[in-house]
Design a protein around this motif. Structure first.
Motif, PDB file in Angstrom:
ATOM      1  N   PRO A 107       6.980  -5.945   6.864  1.00 53.09           N
ATOM      2  CA  PRO A 107       6.010  -5.278   5.988  1.00 53.09           C
ATOM      3  C   PRO A 107       6.101  -3.760   6.143  1.00 53.09           C
ATOM      4  O   PRO A 107       6.348  -3.242   7.227  1.00 53.09           O
ATOM      5  CB  PRO A 107       4.671  -5.800   6.492  1.00 53.09           C
ATOM      6  CG  PRO A 107       4.919  -6.184   7.901  1.00 53.09           C
ATOM      7  CD  PRO A 107       6.347  -6.615   7.989  1.00 53.09           C
ATOM      8  N   LEU A 109       1.402   1.236   3.602  1.00 51.99           N
ATOM      9  CA  LEU A 109       1.020   2.071   2.466  1.00 51.99           C
ATOM     10  C   LEU A 109       0.681   3.445   3.016  1.00 51.99           C
ATOM     11  O   LEU A 109      -0.008   3.558   4.027  1.00 51.99           O
ATOM     12  CB  LEU A 109      -0.206   1.503   1.758  1.00 51.99           C
ATOM     13  CG  LEU A 109      -0.033   0.237   0.961  1.00 51.99           C
ATOM     14  CD1 LEU A 109      -1.375  -0.174   0.367  1.00 51.99           C
ATOM     15  CD2 LEU A 109       0.972   0.415  -0.142  1.00 51.99           C
ATOM     16  N   SER A 129      -1.823   4.811  -3.816  1.00 49.18           N
ATOM     17  CA  SER A 129      -1.529   3.386  -3.603  1.00 49.18           C
ATOM     18  C   SER A 129      -2.782   2.635  -3.180  1.00 49.18           C
ATOM     19  O   SER A 129      -3.049   1.534  -3.655  1.00 49.18           O
ATOM     20  CB  SER A 129      -0.449   3.212  -2.541  1.00 49.18           C
ATOM     21  OG  SER A 129       0.723   3.867  -2.898  1.00 49.18           O
ATOM     22  N   VAL A 168      -4.749  -0.373  -5.385  1.00 53.02           N
ATOM     23  CA  VAL A 168      -5.092  -1.674  -4.809  1.00 53.02           C
ATOM     24  C   VAL A 168      -6.599  -1.904  -4.899  1.00 53.02           C
ATOM     25  O   VAL A 168      -7.050  -2.999  -5.250  1.00 53.02           O
ATOM     26  CB  VAL A 168      -4.606  -1.775  -3.340  1.00 53.02           C
ATOM     27  CG1 VAL A 168      -5.124  -3.037  -2.687  1.00 53.02           C
ATOM     28  CG2 VAL A 168      -3.092  -1.732  -3.292  1.00 53.02           C
ATOM     29  N   SER A 182       2.927  -7.259  -5.178  1.00 53.63           N
ATOM     30  CA  SER A 182       3.648  -5.988  -5.257  1.00 53.63           C
ATOM     31  C   SER A 182       4.687  -6.096  -6.369  1.00 53.63           C
ATOM     32  O   SER A 182       5.050  -7.177  -6.800  1.00 53.63           O
ATOM     33  CB  SER A 182       4.322  -5.654  -3.927  1.00 53.63           C
ATOM     34  OG  SER A 182       5.333  -6.589  -3.646  1.00 53.63           O
ATOM     35  N   ASN A 202       6.686  -6.743   1.306  1.00 52.01           N
ATOM     36  CA  ASN A 202       5.270  -6.802   1.650  1.00 52.01           C
ATOM     37  C   ASN A 202       4.834  -5.409   2.087  1.00 52.01           C
ATOM     38  O   ASN A 202       5.583  -4.694   2.752  1.00 52.01           O
ATOM     39  CB  ASN A 202       5.021  -7.767   2.811  1.00 52.01           C
ATOM     40  CG  ASN A 202       4.993  -9.194   2.358  1.00 52.01           C
ATOM     41  OD1 ASN A 202       4.935  -9.477   1.179  1.00 52.01           O
ATOM     42  ND2 ASN A 202       5.044 -10.095   3.305  1.00 52.01           N
ATOM     43  N   TYR A 203       3.611  -5.044   1.717  1.00 47.36           N
ATOM     44  CA  TYR A 203       3.031  -3.777   2.113  1.00 47.36           C
ATOM     45  C   TYR A 203       1.657  -4.038   2.711  1.00 47.36           C
ATOM     46  O   TYR A 203       1.005  -5.028   2.373  1.00 47.36           O
ATOM     47  CB  TYR A 203       2.885  -2.835   0.909  1.00 47.36           C
ATOM     48  CG  TYR A 203       4.199  -2.461   0.296  1.00 47.36           C
ATOM     49  CD1 TYR A 203       4.910  -1.373   0.771  1.00 47.36           C
ATOM     50  CD2 TYR A 203       4.727  -3.190  -0.758  1.00 47.36           C
ATOM     51  CE1 TYR A 203       6.122  -1.017   0.210  1.00 47.36           C
ATOM     52  CE2 TYR A 203       5.946  -2.850  -1.323  1.00 47.36           C
ATOM     53  CZ  TYR A 203       6.638  -1.768  -0.830  1.00 47.36           C
ATOM     54  OH  TYR A 203       7.835  -1.420  -1.377  1.00 47.36           O
ATOM     55  N   TYR A 204       1.212  -3.150   3.591  1.00 48.77           N
ATOM     56  CA  TYR A 204      -0.111  -3.285   4.175  1.00 48.77           C
ATOM     57  C   TYR A 204      -0.718  -1.907   4.375  1.00 48.77           C
ATOM     58  O   TYR A 204      -0.017  -0.906   4.489  1.00 48.77           O
ATOM     59  CB  TYR A 204      -0.066  -4.043   5.506  1.00 48.77           C
ATOM     60  CG  TYR A 204       0.562  -3.253   6.621  1.00 48.77           C
ATOM     61  CD1 TYR A 204      -0.230  -2.524   7.499  1.00 48.77           C
ATOM     62  CD2 TYR A 204       1.932  -3.213   6.792  1.00 48.77           C
ATOM     63  CE1 TYR A 204       0.332  -1.788   8.518  1.00 48.77           C
ATOM     64  CE2 TYR A 204       2.511  -2.482   7.805  1.00 48.77           C
ATOM     65  CZ  TYR A 204       1.712  -1.776   8.663  1.00 48.77           C
ATOM     66  OH  TYR A 204       2.261  -1.033   9.674  1.00 48.77           O
ATOM     67  N   GLU A 226       5.876 -10.794  -1.047  1.00 48.30           N
ATOM     68  CA  GLU A 226       5.789  -9.867  -2.180  1.00 48.30           C
ATOM     69  C   GLU A 226       4.343  -9.532  -2.530  1.00 48.30           C
ATOM     70  O   GLU A 226       3.946  -9.522  -3.679  1.00 48.30           O
ATOM     71  CB  GLU A 226       6.521 -10.427  -3.401  1.00 48.30           C
ATOM     72  CG  GLU A 226       7.971 -10.745  -3.139  1.00 48.30           C
ATOM     73  CD  GLU A 226       8.653 -11.375  -4.327  1.00 48.30           C
ATOM     74  OE1 GLU A 226       8.045 -11.455  -5.404  1.00 48.30           O
ATOM     75  OE2 GLU A 226       9.808 -11.784  -4.165  1.00 48.30           O
ATOM     76  N   TYR A 227       3.529  -9.260  -1.517  1.00 50.11           N
ATOM     77  CA  TYR A 227       2.120  -8.901  -1.710  1.00 50.11           C
ATOM     78  C   TYR A 227       1.805  -7.580  -1.047  1.00 50.11           C
ATOM     79  O   TYR A 227       2.502  -7.151  -0.125  1.00 50.11           O
ATOM     80  CB  TYR A 227       1.201  -9.980  -1.119  1.00 50.11           C
ATOM     81  CG  TYR A 227       0.687 -10.967  -2.121  1.00 50.11           C
ATOM     82  CD1 TYR A 227      -0.598 -10.871  -2.618  1.00 50.11           C
ATOM     83  CD2 TYR A 227       1.486 -12.000  -2.583  1.00 50.11           C
ATOM     84  CE1 TYR A 227      -1.085 -11.773  -3.546  1.00 50.11           C
ATOM     85  CE2 TYR A 227       1.013 -12.904  -3.506  1.00 50.11           C
ATOM     86  CZ  TYR A 227      -0.275 -12.789  -3.984  1.00 50.11           C
ATOM     87  OH  TYR A 227      -0.747 -13.676  -4.901  1.00 50.11           O
ATOM     88  N   ILE A 228       0.716  -6.971  -1.504  1.00 48.13           N
ATOM     89  CA  ILE A 228       0.156  -5.781  -0.865  1.00 48.13           C
ATOM     90  C   ILE A 228      -1.186  -6.187  -0.266  1.00 48.13           C
ATOM     91  O   ILE A 228      -2.012  -6.776  -0.968  1.00 48.13           O
ATOM     92  CB  ILE A 228      -0.057  -4.646  -1.884  1.00 48.13           C
ATOM     93  CG1 ILE A 228       1.258  -4.244  -2.534  1.00 48.13           C
ATOM     94  CG2 ILE A 228      -0.705  -3.441  -1.199  1.00 48.13           C
ATOM     95  CD1 ILE A 228       1.099  -3.272  -3.680  1.00 48.13           C
ATOM     96  N   VAL A 258      -4.571  -4.781   1.946  1.00 53.60           N
ATOM     97  CA  VAL A 258      -5.320  -3.654   2.498  1.00 53.60           C
ATOM     98  C   VAL A 258      -6.514  -4.229   3.249  1.00 53.60           C
ATOM     99  O   VAL A 258      -7.305  -4.983   2.691  1.00 53.60           O
ATOM    100  CB  VAL A 258      -5.785  -2.662   1.408  1.00 53.60           C
ATOM    101  CG1 VAL A 258      -6.656  -1.580   2.017  1.00 53.60           C
ATOM    102  CG2 VAL A 258      -4.591  -2.041   0.713  1.00 53.60           C
TER     103      VAL A 258
END
Length: 94
Positions: free
Chosen positions: A5, A8, A13, A17, A37, A42-44, A80-82, A84
């Motif tokens: 991951p 962010l 960004s 979100v 995403s 993946n992003y966090y 493939e998700y973000i 937070v």
């Protein structure tokens, strides 16, 4: 195994979100915002208001989440998700 991951970093960004993501209240003090995403990564991100606690506690929470996110094996449906993580001050008992 899923891709690692990525964090962010831009406030834009985080705003995107916050506006578009699905929100899930995990507890009184933690909300998870998640949205797909646009790419295969993946992003966090982690946010904590100044009202949460002292800066030492806020930074411990952020380090804890970062460590958990990095070591987690992502389920297939959450690739493939973000994500937070939003820490909020705990509600006062009345």
């Amino acid at each position: 195994m899923a891709n690692k991951p990525y964090p962010l970093k831009r406030s834009s960004s985080f705003r995107e979100v916050a506006l578009k993501a699905r929100k899930k209240r995990l507890s009184v003090w933690l909300t998870l915002q998640m949205m797909p995403s646009g790419d295969s990564n993946n992003y966090y991100g982690v946010t904590a208001s100044r009202k949460v606690a002292s800066s030492v506690t806020r930074n411990k929470l952020k380090r804890w989440v970062r460590n958990c996110v990095r070591n987690e094996v992502w389920p297939e449906k959450y690739k493939e998700y973000i994500f937070v993580f939003v820490f909020k001050p705990q509600a006062e008992a009345v």
